[in-house]
Design a protein around this motif. Structure first.
Motif, PDB file in Angstrom:
ATOM      1  N   LEU A 112       0.723  -1.165  -0.036  1.00 30.41           N
ATOM      2  CA  LEU A 112       0.048  -0.048   0.054  1.00 30.41           C
ATOM      3  C   LEU A 112       0.739   1.253   0.044  1.00 30.41           C
ATOM      4  N   PRO A 113       0.296   2.343  -0.643  1.00 30.70           N
ATOM      5  CA  PRO A 113       0.976   3.466  -0.354  1.00 30.70           C
ATOM      6  C   PRO A 113       1.120   4.130   0.955  1.00 30.70           C
ATOM      7  N   GLU A 114       2.110   4.499   1.495  1.00 28.65           N
ATOM      8  CA  GLU A 114       2.384   4.960   2.669  1.00 28.65           C
ATOM      9  C   GLU A 114       2.128   6.187   3.100  1.00 28.65           C
ATOM     10  N   PHE A 115       1.779   6.489   4.442  1.00 24.85           N
ATOM     11  CA  PHE A 115       1.317   7.931   4.685  1.00 24.85           C
ATOM     12  C   PHE A 115       2.626   8.192   5.638  1.00 24.85           C
ATOM     13  N   ASP A 116       3.100   9.555   5.618  1.00 23.47           N
ATOM     14  CA  ASP A 116       3.944  10.127   6.632  1.00 23.47           C
ATOM     15  C   ASP A 116       3.631  11.416   7.293  1.00 23.47           C
ATOM     16  N   ALA A 117       3.661  12.533   6.342  1.00 17.72           N
ATOM     17  CA  ALA A 117       3.392  13.864   6.965  1.00 17.72           C
ATOM     18  C   ALA A 117       2.118  14.041   7.547  1.00 17.72           C
ATOM     19  N   ILE A 118       1.055  13.166   6.911  1.00 22.19           N
ATOM     20  CA  ILE A 118      -0.402  13.239   7.266  1.00 22.19           C
ATOM     21  C   ILE A 118      -0.531  12.490   8.462  1.00 22.19           C
ATOM     22  N   ILE A 119       0.360  11.807   8.819  1.00 20.40           N
ATOM     23  CA  ILE A 119       0.071  11.130  10.190  1.00 20.40           C
ATOM     24  C   ILE A 119      -0.291  12.171  11.588  1.00 20.40           C
ATOM     25  N   ALA A 120       0.454  12.894  11.660  1.00 22.12           N
ATOM     26  CA  ALA A 120       0.437  14.121  12.420  1.00 22.12           C
ATOM     27  C   ALA A 120      -0.830  14.726  12.541  1.00 22.12           C
ATOM     28  N   LEU A 121      -1.302  14.907  11.250  1.00 23.93           N
ATOM     29  CA  LEU A 121      -2.682  15.545  11.503  1.00 23.93           C
ATOM     30  C   LEU A 121      -3.813  14.686  11.756  1.00 23.93           C
ATOM     31  N   ARG A 122      -3.734  13.502  11.911  1.00 21.25           N
ATOM     32  CA  ARG A 122      -4.978  12.630  11.822  1.00 21.25           C
ATOM     33  C   ARG A 122      -5.669  12.682  13.350  1.00 21.25           C
ATOM     34  N   GLY A 123      -4.914  12.885  14.168  1.00 24.00           N
ATOM     35  CA  GLY A 123      -5.482  12.827  15.598  1.00 24.00           C
ATOM     36  C   GLY A 123      -5.626  11.390  16.248  1.00 24.00           C
ATOM     37  N   GLU A 124      -5.576  11.557  17.360  1.00 20.92           N
ATOM     38  CA  GLU A 124      -5.629  10.359  18.269  1.00 20.92           C
ATOM     39  C   GLU A 124      -6.705   9.298  18.229  1.00 20.92           C
ATOM     40  N   ASN A 125      -8.239  10.089  17.783  1.00 18.05           N
ATOM     41  CA  ASN A 125      -9.187   9.159  17.748  1.00 18.05           C
ATOM     42  C   ASN A 125      -9.323   8.770  16.272  1.00 18.05           C
ATOM     43  N   SER A 126      -8.419   8.920  15.320  1.00 17.89           N
ATOM     44  CA  SER A 126      -8.672   8.419  13.793  1.00 17.89           C
ATOM     45  C   SER A 126      -8.541   6.902  13.721  1.00 17.89           C
ATOM     46  N   ASN A 127      -9.124   6.506  12.641  1.00 18.19           N
ATOM     47  CA  ASN A 127      -9.104   5.058  12.376  1.00 18.19           C
ATOM     48  C   ASN A 127      -7.776   4.618  12.139  1.00 18.19           C
ATOM     49  N   PRO A 128      -7.103   3.528  12.941  1.00 19.05           N
ATOM     50  CA  PRO A 128      -5.785   2.938  12.437  1.00 19.05           C
ATOM     51  C   PRO A 128      -5.446   2.924  11.098  1.00 19.05           C
ATOM     52  N   LEU A 129      -4.273   3.337  10.777  1.00 22.54           N
ATOM     53  CA  LEU A 129      -3.747   3.120   9.231  1.00 22.54           C
ATOM     54  C   LEU A 129      -3.357   1.535   8.667  1.00 22.54           C
ATOM     55  N   ALA A 130      -3.386   0.599   9.865  1.00 22.54           N
ATOM     56  CA  ALA A 130      -3.127  -0.670   9.655  1.00 22.54           C
ATOM     57  C   ALA A 130      -4.116  -1.422   8.497  1.00 22.54           C
ATOM     58  N   TYR A 131      -3.550  -2.019   7.587  1.00 20.19           N
ATOM     59  CA  TYR A 131      -4.392  -2.797   6.631  1.00 20.19           C
ATOM     60  C   TYR A 131      -4.561  -4.376   6.877  1.00 20.19           C
ATOM     61  N   ASP A 132      -5.903  -4.816   7.268  1.00 22.51           N
ATOM     62  CA  ASP A 132      -5.754  -6.214   7.372  1.00 22.51           C
ATOM     63  C   ASP A 132      -6.087  -6.739   5.958  1.00 22.51           C
ATOM     64  N   ARG A 133      -5.140  -7.304   5.312  1.00 19.97           N
ATOM     65  CA  ARG A 133      -5.330  -7.548   3.968  1.00 19.97           C
ATOM     66  C   ARG A 133      -6.446  -8.775   3.960  1.00 19.97           C
ATOM     67  N   GLU A 134      -5.987  -9.576   4.511  1.00 21.63           N
ATOM     68  CA  GLU A 134      -6.867 -10.995   4.694  1.00 21.63           C
ATOM     69  C   GLU A 134      -8.267 -10.943   4.843  1.00 21.63           C
ATOM     70  N   LYS A 135      -8.872  -9.854   5.500  1.00 23.10           N
ATOM     71  CA  LYS A 135     -10.185  -9.288   5.701  1.00 23.10           C
ATOM     72  C   LYS A 135     -10.575  -8.142   4.506  1.00 23.10           C
ATOM     73  N   LEU A 136      -9.674  -7.181   4.458  1.00 22.99           N
ATOM     74  CA  LEU A 136     -10.280  -6.268   3.641  1.00 22.99           C
ATOM     75  C   LEU A 136     -10.076  -6.488   2.119  1.00 22.99           C
ATOM     76  N   GLU A 137      -9.262  -6.897   1.706  1.00 24.80           N
ATOM     77  CA  GLU A 137      -8.913  -7.213   0.178  1.00 24.80           C
ATOM     78  C   GLU A 137     -10.054  -8.071  -0.542  1.00 24.80           C
ATOM     79  N   PRO A 138     -10.595  -9.061  -0.017  1.00 26.36           N
ATOM     80  CA  PRO A 138     -11.499  -9.781  -0.801  1.00 26.36           C
ATOM     81  C   PRO A 138     -12.984  -8.689  -0.662  1.00 26.36           C
ATOM     82  N   LEU A 139     -13.183  -7.965   0.233  1.00 24.63           N
ATOM     83  CA  LEU A 139     -14.533  -7.167   0.276  1.00 24.63           C
ATOM     84  C   LEU A 139     -14.145  -5.944  -0.860  1.00 24.63           C
ATOM     85  N   GLN A 140     -12.917  -5.209  -0.729  1.00 21.87           N
ATOM     86  CA  GLN A 140     -12.765  -4.325  -1.875  1.00 21.87           C
ATOM     87  C   GLN A 140     -12.926  -4.990  -3.085  1.00 21.87           C
TER      88      GLN A 140
END
Length: 242
Positions: A112-140
């Motif tokens: 996946l394309p990675e985030f860097d500078a934007i991480i500091a803007l997302r806030g503590e309560n934002s959704n995690p950036l982790a990608y569960d490929r086994e679960k999400l890839e088939p759905l997408q």
């Protein structure tokens, strides 16, 4: 008369019900309360609207049977007004059920394309950036088969400049860009709720051509109602047509 009292009460309730959704949106945008409170307001607005709609229809038929036409007209008016939030929320619920429960998509689900500078803007309560490929890839892949990398005849430098131009033309706020690494980070703010979703664009050289990947993720919410996929598809179309 009991029926007359009930219809007056229903009429008094229906106007606040119509205001439930606008109030929830405006208050959230003004940061008067968190999204969770607005969600509860919308949810209970829907429940109460259904009850008011059902009751007004029942009383309406009863008053018609009794030939109490002024009360029947009042009930019809109440039923029409209470149906507005019911229909709106039903459409949203139907859309949510038809789409996968995901809040991020990527044209490359392996690397996946990675985030860097934007991480500091997302806030503590934002959704995690982790990608569960086994679960999400088939759905997408099942829901959004058009989300594929862009293969361009442009070289990396040209493709990067074009990707940057397309992102800006779509109204995205470009937060960071690194031409050497071929990375662009941007934020897209939704028109209604002012939700901020984050986008990473990666441009890679493939011989004399280039490959462009996009990743889009919502900061809040378990389901994006297809917003991230629509955003990526819009970019792909704009890149092809520009």
């Amino acid at each position: 008369m009991l029926i007359n009292t009930i219809t007056k009460a229903l009429k008094a309730v229906v106007i606040p019900l119509l205001l439930g959704f606008p109030i929830a949106v405006i208050a959230y945008r003004m940061e008067l309360w968190p999204m969770g409170v607005s969600f509860q307001i919308i949810k209970y607005t829907g429940y109460i609207s259904i009850a008011v709609l059902a009751l007004s229809i029942l009383i309406g038929f009863f008053t018609l049977f009794k030939k109490q036409y002024p009360l029947a007209k009042r009930c019809a008016f109440i039923a029409i007004l209470s149906a507005i939030p019911v229909i709106g929320l039903s459409m949203q619920a139907s859309k949510a059920k038809s789409l996968p429960f995901i809040h991020q998509v990527s044209t490359d689900t392996v690397n996946l394309p990675e985030f860097d500078a934007i991480i500091a803007l997302r806030g503590e309560n934002s959704n995690p950036l982790a990608y569960d490929r086994e679960k999400l890839e088939p759905l997408q892949l099942a829901a959004y088969p058009k989300l594929k990398p862009i293969i361009s005849q442009l070289d990396k430098e040209q493709a990067f400049a074009k990707a940057l131009n397309v992102a800006s033309s779509l109204g995205w706020d470009v937060v960071a860009k690194n031409e050497q690494q071929g990375l662009i980070e941007a934020v897209d703010t939704s028109a209604l709720w002012a939700f901020k979703d984050d986008i990473a664009i990666r441009v890679q050289a493939v011989g004399a051509s280039s490959k462009i990947d996009l990743r889009s993720i919502s900061r809040i919410g378990g389901s994006d109602l297809g917003a991230n996929a629509a955003r990526v598809e819009k970019f792909i179309t704009a890149f092809a047509n520009k």
